[in-house]
Design a protein around this motif. Structure first.
Motif, PDB file in Angstrom:
ATOM      1  N   ALA A   1       6.370  -1.739   0.720  1.00 25.86           N
ATOM      2  CA  ALA A   1       7.118  -3.493   0.759  1.00 25.86           C
ATOM      3  C   ALA A   1       6.449  -4.023   0.148  1.00 25.86           C
ATOM      4  O   ALA A   1       7.177  -5.397  -0.085  1.00 25.86           O
ATOM      5  N   ARG A   2       5.450  -4.558  -0.740  1.00 29.22           N
ATOM      6  CA  ARG A   2       4.720  -5.402  -1.038  1.00 29.22           C
ATOM      7  C   ARG A   2       3.471  -5.054  -2.174  1.00 29.22           C
ATOM      8  O   ARG A   2       3.440  -6.409  -2.948  1.00 29.22           O
ATOM      9  N   ASN A   3       4.019  -3.616  -2.617  1.00 26.16           N
ATOM     10  CA  ASN A   3       3.476  -3.572  -3.917  1.00 26.16           C
ATOM     11  C   ASN A   3       4.419  -2.493  -4.208  1.00 26.16           C
ATOM     12  O   ASN A   3       3.471  -1.076  -4.489  1.00 26.16           O
TER      13      ASN A   3
ATOM     14  N   ASP B   1     -14.770  -5.833   3.495  1.00 24.94           N
ATOM     15  CA  ASP B   1     -14.904  -5.170   3.054  1.00 24.94           C
ATOM     16  C   ASP B   1     -15.013  -3.442   2.955  1.00 24.94           C
ATOM     17  O   ASP B   1     -14.403  -3.047   2.172  1.00 24.94           O
ATOM     18  N   ALA B   2     -14.942  -3.146   4.263  1.00 20.06           N
ATOM     19  CA  ALA B   2     -15.010  -1.702   4.815  1.00 20.06           C
ATOM     20  C   ALA B   2     -14.109  -1.119   5.923  1.00 20.06           C
ATOM     21  O   ALA B   2     -13.629  -0.164   5.092  1.00 20.06           O
ATOM     22  N   PHE B   3     -12.553  -2.149   5.599  1.00 18.80           N
ATOM     23  CA  PHE B   3     -11.835  -1.852   6.719  1.00 18.80           C
ATOM     24  C   PHE B   3     -10.766  -2.347   6.004  1.00 18.80           C
ATOM     25  O   PHE B   3      -9.443  -2.594   6.869  1.00 18.80           O
ATOM     26  N   ALA B   4     -10.759  -2.491   4.971  1.00 16.74           N
ATOM     27  CA  ALA B   4      -9.501  -3.484   4.239  1.00 16.74           C
ATOM     28  C   ALA B   4      -8.186  -2.636   4.157  1.00 16.74           C
ATOM     29  O   ALA B   4      -8.781  -1.265   3.903  1.00 16.74           O
ATOM     30  N   PHE B   5      -6.981  -2.793   4.641  1.00 10.30           N
ATOM     31  CA  PHE B   5      -5.917  -2.088   4.125  1.00 10.30           C
ATOM     32  C   PHE B   5      -4.654  -2.769   3.475  1.00 10.30           C
ATOM     33  O   PHE B   5      -3.365  -2.487   4.171  1.00 10.30           O
ATOM     34  N   ASP B   6      -5.308  -3.821   3.189  1.00  5.46           N
ATOM     35  CA  ASP B   6      -3.766  -4.432   2.208  1.00  5.46           C
ATOM     36  C   ASP B   6      -3.493  -3.794   1.211  1.00  5.46           C
ATOM     37  O   ASP B   6      -3.822  -4.021  -0.494  1.00  5.46           O
TER      38      ASP B   6
ATOM     39  N   TYR C   1      -4.490  -4.671  -4.830  1.00  5.12           N
ATOM     40  CA  TYR C   1      -5.032  -3.372  -6.396  1.00  5.12           C
ATOM     41  C   TYR C   1      -3.346  -3.526  -7.510  1.00  5.12           C
ATOM     42  O   TYR C   1      -2.766  -3.266  -7.173  1.00  5.12           O
ATOM     43  N   ASP C   2      -3.777  -2.760  -8.653  1.00  4.30           N
ATOM     44  CA  ASP C   2      -2.634  -2.696  -9.432  1.00  4.30           C
ATOM     45  C   ASP C   2      -2.563  -1.309  -9.685  1.00  4.30           C
ATOM     46  O   ASP C   2      -3.280  -0.301  -9.648  1.00  4.30           O
TER      47      ASP C   2
END
Length: 764
Positions: free
Chosen positions: A353-355, A475-480, A484-485
């Motif tokens: 959707a976004r990457n 930091d521990a739970f991000a999921f966006d 990352y590339d």
């Protein structure tokens, strides 16, 4: 996140799987006040608890395990284990708060009954036990649990365009479809046992194994029947799914599973998480963490080895990969929500959707990685990387079909070529090509539609959930997935991670050499009586000795004939030879009997004397020096050396000093001592040899598992299979392939034919 899930009991299924394992790790490391209750099935004699202890000994749990004082201590302090399975779900704890269902059949092409059993029946059984656990004796709910179901983004099936985070609209009844799908197992089993089908399978087995014997053929027929059943169940699932608008039975039954969840969970809290293609972690527990091979790995590795010349993908189609830790983080964030009762909330865990990553971009990154870090080549050097042009599925299919046809024709030709080292090399190259084509056929069939999909998974709910994270949890739970590339992920994280174990294995294989270990070093066996109770069985023709029964018959017969009679005998043999060869391909025993009929009228005592006085040098000249060396090694080790042959006994007399036991064909004689042309019993061929070995072992205290056998022909497959250390010696193509499949040693023993092949012993 810690506060939202503090004090909660989370029942987790699928903990021994890829996603489930990392979920448990995350809970143990980041959610100290949350109690995971793991539903785990026992495996063989290993209990569910012991399986969890083994799981906790993995590298991923090292830090938390050591902090607890060991795997057992960690389990006792933090984990509950519920022994059970899907769909046979046991009673669940009454204090559960969340049921997180990660288990499921993740193969794209399971048999249809297996797919339904896991993805619909198992889901319903789990939810029913969950509801029973929070219902008292009066039928009242003691609490409203939160059921979190892990599905797949591809439950959208063959739709195109934007896929919303919502239920997919269809009118298929999950219960009715499940019942009919399960009924196919009995139907296909019945079809596999019809006379017509069994006849077809038996004839296929006979073409390959007829010489080895009836039992070998019967076992292979049953193997083929079971494989046929599995193949038909897979085909049934695939076609049923595609007839209703899904790509395969996996996504079809997952979609029906979602409908089951909505039906059974109509008065509880329900969330459904739909990951796309889950691959190695971006960050946690460390970059590149992965368990096993998932969807993309076989294709990436095959490309790096030069085995994937093209791929039927649209270059601009999105391959929707998402790192495992992002999926796990999203799942745990969903567990911490409190959706409205009776209204399921859907979440897409994806990157498209976004990457977005297109197939052409994936190809470019993977190619760039392998150009910089190629697999180390063997004797032929590093593999050449194919250049993909994305010609379309139809072109790739034509290329594959043409290659398969050429390989099939080449296989027929190899089966007709006389045995030689060159023939074996040709067969090995052909087998390698056939294996690569089979790989391509399977994976192109599985991934063809995924490579051309035009789906766009909307992830608004997932993004909103990520944005709601407390700053301390980011930091521990991000999921966006936009964080990352792809170049860094693929070239610095994912590809190094999945190629590392392959590189280590190839390095280890080069150090150890390619030869399997059934050709053992015997130097220590004789120490302290270590060779007692062990035998070494040797075939004769083609193994110990470079000759055949027709040649040895002519040695024995022609010297006593005059020139005219010799010419007549050779002519008659030549006339009969095609029929004999045909008989040998059907049944070696019949072939031997036909040859031995020609001994009719021979004086057995005179034949034995002729062998002792004239033929012995010719026989010994054709004994392989490698065979003699190996026989002596066995004798030095204290092993009982046995010669098992269908050759008539007089012709084995020069070899008797090498062996402790000689089992050969005995010519029947009349009262005058002349051969009748018949044998005293069936010739020792095929399964007769394995039966003799088992009987001898039982009578003489022999351990067949510690014993050895050497043979050159596919007909000797039963004999080789009877011992623990079988060795194929300069084998025919059939035995070479069987040895390769079973990881048996294959050795080349040098021939020692110092005499011309047609030279005859002189009668003295």
């Amino acid at each position: 996140m810690k506060d939202l899930l503090a004090g909660k009991v989370v029942v987790l299924t699928g903990v021994t799987g890829f996603i489930g394992e990392q979920i448990l790790w995350k809970m143990l490391t980041e959610l100290p006040d949350t109690t995971p209750a793991l539903l785990v099935r026992p495996k063989g004699s290993t209990s569910a608890r012991d399986r969890v202890v083994t799981l906790l000994k993995k590298k991923i749990f090292t830090e938390v395990r050591e902090a607890a004082g060991g795997a057992e201590q960690l389990l006792e302090a933090r984990i509950r284990v519920i022994e059970g399975d899907l769909p046979r779900v046991p009673a669940l704890p009454g204090d559960l708060d969340v049921v997180l269902h990660c288990a499921g059949d993740v193969s794209f092409d399971p048999p249809i009954d297996q797919a339904f059993r896991t993805n619909t029946i198992g889901t319903r059984a789990l939810m029913e036990q969950m509801l029973a656990a929070v219902t008292d004796a009066d039928g009242q709910r003691t609490k409203i649990p939160h059921y979190v179901h892990i599905s797949t983004a591809y439950t959208a099936g063959r739709r195109r365009g934007a896929i919303r985070e919502a239920a997919h609209e269809h009118d298929i009844d999950p219960q009715a479809e499940t019942e009919r799908g399960m009924a196919l197992l009995e139907l296909v089993e019945s079809q596999s046992r019809t006379a017509e089908q069994l006849t077809k399978l038996r004839k296929e087995a006979e073409r390959e194994h007829r010489q080895a014997g009836y039992l070998t053929t019967a076992a292979d027929t049953e193997r083929r029947r079971k494989e046929w059943v599995q193949r038909k169940l897979v085909e049934a699932g695939t076609e049923r799914a595609r007839s209703l608008g899904w790509t395969d039975v996996y996504t079809f039954t997952k979609a029906l599973g979602e409908k089951v969840v909505a039906e059974v969970g109509k008065d509880i809290r329900v969330s459904i998480v739909r990951p796309a293609i889950v691959e190695s972690s971006w960050k946690h527990p460390y970059p590149g963490w992965i368990e096993g091979f998932k969807m993309a790995e076989p294709l990436i590795l095959a490309y790096g080895k030069g085995q994937l010349p093209e791929f039927p993908a649209s270059p601009d189609s999105v391959v929707d990969i998402v790192p495992c830790d992002y999926v796990v983080n999203a799942i745990l964030a969903v567990c911490a929500t409190e959706p409205e009762v009776g209204t399921p909330v859907y979440y897409h865990s994806n990157s498209g959707a976004r990457n977005p990553l297109t197939f052409r971009d994936l190809y470019a990154h993977v190619r760039e990685y392998f150009l910089a870090h190629p697999f180390e080549g063997g004797a032929r050097g590093a593999a050449a990387l194919p250049e993909w042009n994305f010609p379309g599925a139809a072109s790739v299919e034509r290329l594959l079909f043409t290659s398969e046809r050429a390989a099939s024709l080449a296989d027929r030709a190899v089966s007709l070529v006389p045995r030689s080292k060159l023939t074996r090399k040709m067969a090995q190259e052909l087998d390698r090509t056939t294996k690569e084509l089979s790989f391509l056929r399977r994976y192109l069939s599985l991934y063809n539609e995924y490579g051309q999909s035009e789906l766009h998974f909307v992830d608004d709910n997932t993004l909103a959930l990520h944005q709601s994270l407390h700053p301390d949890d980011v930091d521990a739970f991000a999921f966006d997935s936009a964080a990352y590339d792809w170049r860094t992920y693929l070239q610095d994280v994912h590809c190094p991670s999945i190629t590392a174990p392959v590189r280590r294995m190839e390095t280890l294989r080069r150090r150890r050499g390619q030869r399997p270990t059934t050709y053992r070093d015997l130097s220590r066996d004789g120490a302290a009586g270590g060779g007692k109770g062990v035998l070494a069985a040797f075939d004769l023709d083609g193994t110990v000795m470079t000759t055949n029964v027709v040649e040895t018959y002519l040695w024995a017969r022609l010297p006593e004939l005059g020139p005219l009679s010799r010419a007549r005998e050779v002519g008659d043999i030549a006339r009969r030879l095609p029929g004999w060869l045909s008989a040998e391909r059907r049944d070696r025993g019949t072939f031997l009997r036909s040859v031995y009929r020609r001994y009719a009228g021979a004086d057995l005592a005179a034949l034995e004397e002729f062998v002792d006085t004239a033929m012995a040098p010719s026989i010994l000249e054709r004994v392989s020096p490698d065979a003699v060396r190996r026989i002596r090694e066995h004798r030095d080790a204290g092993h009982t050396c046995v010669l098992l042959t269908g050759v008539v006994r007089p012709l084995t007399r020069p070899l008797e000093p090498l062996f402790d036991v000689v089992v050969a064909a005995d010519l029947a004689t009349d009262a005058a001592g002349r051969c009748t042309g018949f044998l005293t019993g069936p010739p020792m061929v095929g399964e007769s040899r394995s039966a003799w070995l088992r009987h001898y072992a039982a009578s003489h205290g022999i351990d067949l598992q510690a014993s050895h056998a050497y043979a050159d022909s596919h007909v000797d497959l039963p004999m080789l299979s009877a011992v623990g250390n079988p060795v194929a010696v300069s084998p025919d193509v059939g035995l070479m392939r069987a040895a390769s499949q079973r990881q048996w040693s294959v050795v080349e023993w040098r021939a020692a034919a110092q005499l011309p092949r047609l030279s005859l012993p002189a009668r003295r």
